[in-house]
Design a protein around this motif. Sequence first.
Motif, short mmCIF file in Angstrom:
data_model
loop_
_atom_site.label_atom_id
_atom_site.label_comp_id
_atom_site.label_asym_id
_atom_site.label_seq_id
_atom_site.Cartn_x
_atom_site.Cartn_y
_atom_site.Cartn_z
N ASP A 232 0.85 -1.20 0.00
CA ASP A 232 0.00 0.00 0.00
C ASP A 232 0.88 1.25 0.00
OD1 ASP A 232 -2.03 2.04 1.96
OD2 ASP A 232 -2.70 1.16 0.08
N HIS A 233 0.28 2.36 -0.42
CA HIS A 233 1.05 3.61 -0.41
C HIS A 233 0.13 4.81 -0.36
CE1 HIS A 233 4.86 5.89 -1.47
NE2 HIS A 233 5.17 5.08 -0.49
N GLU A 234 -0.78 4.80 0.54
CA GLU A 234 -1.85 5.80 0.78
C GLU A 234 -2.53 6.22 -0.52
OE1 GLU A 234 0.08 9.88 2.13
OE2 GLU A 234 -1.07 9.67 0.30
N LYS A 301 12.73 11.07 -19.43
CA LYS A 301 12.68 11.04 -17.97
C LYS A 301 13.60 9.94 -17.48
CE LYS A 301 8.04 12.81 -16.88
NZ LYS A 301 8.53 14.00 -16.13
N LEU A 302 14.13 10.12 -16.28
CA LEU A 302 14.92 9.07 -15.64
C LEU A 302 13.94 8.16 -14.91
CD1 LEU A 302 17.78 8.10 -15.21
CD2 LEU A 302 17.95 9.57 -13.20
N MET A 303 13.54 7.09 -15.60
CA MET A 303 12.50 6.21 -15.05
C MET A 303 12.98 5.56 -13.75
SD MET A 303 10.33 6.98 -17.14
CE MET A 303 8.90 5.95 -16.82
N GLY A 304 12.05 5.47 -12.78
CA GLY A 304 12.42 4.93 -11.48
C GLY A 304 12.96 5.98 -10.55
N PHE A 305 12.97 7.24 -11.06
CA PHE A 305 13.41 8.36 -10.20
C PHE A 305 12.27 9.34 -10.00
CE2 PHE A 305 17.97 9.15 -9.14
CZ PHE A 305 18.45 7.89 -9.45
N GLY A 306 12.27 10.00 -8.86
CA GLY A 306 11.28 11.02 -8.58
C GLY A 306 10.03 10.45 -7.94
C1 SDX Z 1 5.03 4.89 -8.24
O1 SDX Z 1 2.21 8.06 -5.71
C2 SDX Z 1 2.75 6.96 -5.29
O2 SDX Z 1 2.83 6.69 -4.12
C3 SDX Z 1 3.21 6.02 -6.38
C4 SDX Z 1 4.01 4.80 -5.93
C5 SDX Z 1 3.17 3.82 -5.15
O3 SDX Z 1 3.74 3.04 -4.37
O4 SDX Z 1 1.92 3.76 -5.43
O5 SDX Z 1 5.12 5.22 -5.14
C6 SDX Z 1 4.53 4.01 -7.14
O6 SDX Z 1 4.28 5.22 -9.10
C7 SDX Z 1 6.45 5.41 -8.17
C8 SDX Z 1 6.78 6.41 -9.32
C9 SDX Z 1 7.16 5.58 -10.56
N1 SDX Z 1 7.24 6.47 -11.73
C10 SDX Z 1 8.45 6.73 -12.29
O7 SDX Z 1 9.52 6.34 -11.85
C11 SDX Z 1 8.35 7.54 -13.56
C12 SDX Z 1 9.40 8.66 -13.53
N2 SDX Z 1 9.02 9.66 -12.51
C13 SDX Z 1 8.30 10.80 -12.93
O8 SDX Z 1 7.43 10.64 -13.99
C14 SDX Z 1 7.80 11.65 -11.75
O9 SDX Z 1 8.83 11.78 -10.87
C15 SDX Z 1 6.55 11.19 -11.01
C16 SDX Z 1 5.43 10.92 -11.92
C17 SDX Z 1 6.86 9.96 -10.20
C18 SDX Z 1 6.18 12.32 -10.07
O10 SDX Z 1 5.84 13.40 -10.85
P1 SDX Z 1 5.38 14.80 -10.23
O11 SDX Z 1 5.30 14.73 -8.75
O12 SDX Z 1 4.18 15.24 -10.97
O13 SDX Z 1 6.60 15.74 -10.52
P2 SDX Z 1 6.73 16.61 -11.81
O14 SDX Z 1 6.45 15.79 -13.03
O15 SDX Z 1 5.94 17.86 -11.60
O16 SDX Z 1 8.30 16.93 -11.82
C19 SDX Z 1 8.85 18.01 -11.09
C20 SDX Z 1 10.13 18.35 -11.84
C21 SDX Z 1 9.90 18.60 -13.34
O17 SDX Z 1 10.96 19.42 -13.79
P3 SDX Z 1 10.63 20.99 -14.13
O18 SDX Z 1 9.42 21.00 -15.05
O19 SDX Z 1 10.33 21.62 -12.77
O20 SDX Z 1 11.89 21.52 -14.76
O21 SDX Z 1 11.02 17.21 -11.80
C22 SDX Z 1 11.21 16.72 -13.11
C23 SDX Z 1 10.07 17.25 -13.96
O22 SDX Z 1 10.47 17.34 -15.34
N3 SDX Z 1 11.15 15.27 -13.02
C24 SDX Z 1 11.96 14.45 -13.66
C25 SDX Z 1 11.58 13.17 -13.24
N4 SDX Z 1 10.58 13.25 -12.39
C26 SDX Z 1 10.29 14.56 -12.25
N5 SDX Z 1 12.96 14.68 -14.55
C27 SDX Z 1 13.59 13.58 -15.00
N6 SDX Z 1 13.30 12.31 -14.64
C28 SDX Z 1 12.30 12.07 -13.77
N7 SDX Z 1 12.00 10.81 -13.43
#
Ligand code: SDX
Length: 437
Positions: A232-234, A301-306
């Motif tokens: 789970d993750h709220e 995007k750097l998948m798996g990050f953020g």
């Molecule tokens: C899960 O919500 C949860 O709890 C989800 C989860 C769960 O257990 O249910 O934790 C599981 O979904 C984990 C996340 C898996 N997704 C990824 O790894 C995909 C890559 N990550 C991104 O798409 C992003 O980080 C999100 C979707 C996870 C979060 O996106 P946000 O909060 O909407 O952030 P954003 O897109 O507004 O980014 C803020 C800034 C931006 O740059 P600027 O426009 O300010 O210049 O950070 C950048 C984004 O471009 N950014 C990234 C990035 N993630 C955000 N840049 C490069 N690589 C990335 N991965």
Amino acid sequence: MANETLTITDNRTRLTYTLPITDGNIRSMDLRQIKKDASDFGVMGYDPAFMNTASCRSAITFIDGDKGILRYRGYPIEELAESCTFLQVAYLLLNGELPTDNQLHDWEDSVRHHTMLHETSKQFLEGFHHDAHPMSMFISTVAALATVYPDSRNIHDAAARRLNMTRLIAKVPTIAAYCYRHSLGYPYVYPDNELSYAENFMNMLWRMVEPKFRANPVMARALDILFILHADHEQNCSANVMRSVGSSQADPYSSTAAAAAALSGPLHGGANEEVLKMLDEIGSKDNVPAYVKKVKDGEVKLMGFGHRIYKNYDPRARIIKWTADQVFAVTGRNPKLDIALELEKIALEDEYFVKRKLYPNVDFYSGIIYQAMGFKPDVFTVLFAIPRTVGWLAQWEEMLTDPEQKIARPRQVYTGYAERHLTTEQKSTPQSATANR
Ligand code: SDX
């Protein structure tokens, strides 16, 4: 006690409003009284993607994104991953307390006796092409289970609700394994009720002609830990969907299928599969700097990050890295780990990622373990959906039993045309329209 109120002055009317603050928040509906005149609808909070909107009150999972804290029913994820089994944690999420020995025995017994799939599900699966994506098969087959259990529509009957929740938790590994076997053209393997939840899943995936499947205990425990971490993750995207679809009083199978559909997206649970594609594209440690430049240039995007919530290291990623070492001791080191570690090292030192607080999330390392365990990347998100079914159902039941909740129906800020009318030439009576054909 400080004065728990918020005073707002509407500069359009010079009127002031005092709103109560509860648990540090205001009720959005309290904003509606703020009107510029009697005909005004009143003020709403505009919040695309719900960046700052609480949709519910929940006691299930707590996350502190700045401190990298994750707790299920108050217990730190690190302690649960180290000392509990997945079914113990599933019981905790659903019931609020860890089970006693007797409760655990009954719970495990109940899950074991619902692992079989109705034979029609196998015929349903046979309809998929051999290269159908396992996540699409999973979503469809979960939804189809509603046709097998029409009693699941009795969502206000606690016993019926719990029976169907147990059926879902018990059957999702079977569905996942059947999807995997279908994609390989292998015969299905029936559940073995003498095995644990993770061992039975491995049995249904990988047993061939041996009379009894013997799971490697290290791999079985690693899978159990990964299930705990993903449970789970709220109010993540898919949990929000579970609550929203469930709020219309749809059955739990349809709601879970909808939640799984949300999870399948590459920005959510589909990220673990995308991480492996990314590591394959990078190919070697030497290519990491060039790829990081593409990320910083906004090309990829750097998948798996953020993460929307974690602005510090995802605590699950740290545990997964530890688990990877256990698995690699059995399977041999996945060379992709070297690329991932180099990627993480460079990213954590680079201003672009540091400024945006981008750290590895749960999906960054999980795929590397899954691949080392023998799973194909297109199955990774199904491996996420199996344990998350518990979290979705816990959130679903909490929503249904919350007296404040009703059907979810957000408002909007309308930006379209004001009223306008058909022109004379646009107006046409039905007979004249057909006359022109
Ligand atoms: C899960 O919500 C949860 O709890 C989800 C989860 C769960 O257990 O249910 O934790 C599981 O979904 C984990 C996340 C898996 N997704 C990824 O790894 C995909 C890559 N990550 C991104 O798409 C992003 O980080 C999100 C979707 C996870 C979060 O996106 P946000 O909060 O909407 O952030 P954003 O897109 O507004 O980014 C803020 C800034 C931006 O740059 P600027 O426009 O300010 O210049 O950070 C950048 C984004 O471009 N950014 C990234 C990035 N993630 C955000 N840049 C490069 N690589 C990335 N991965």
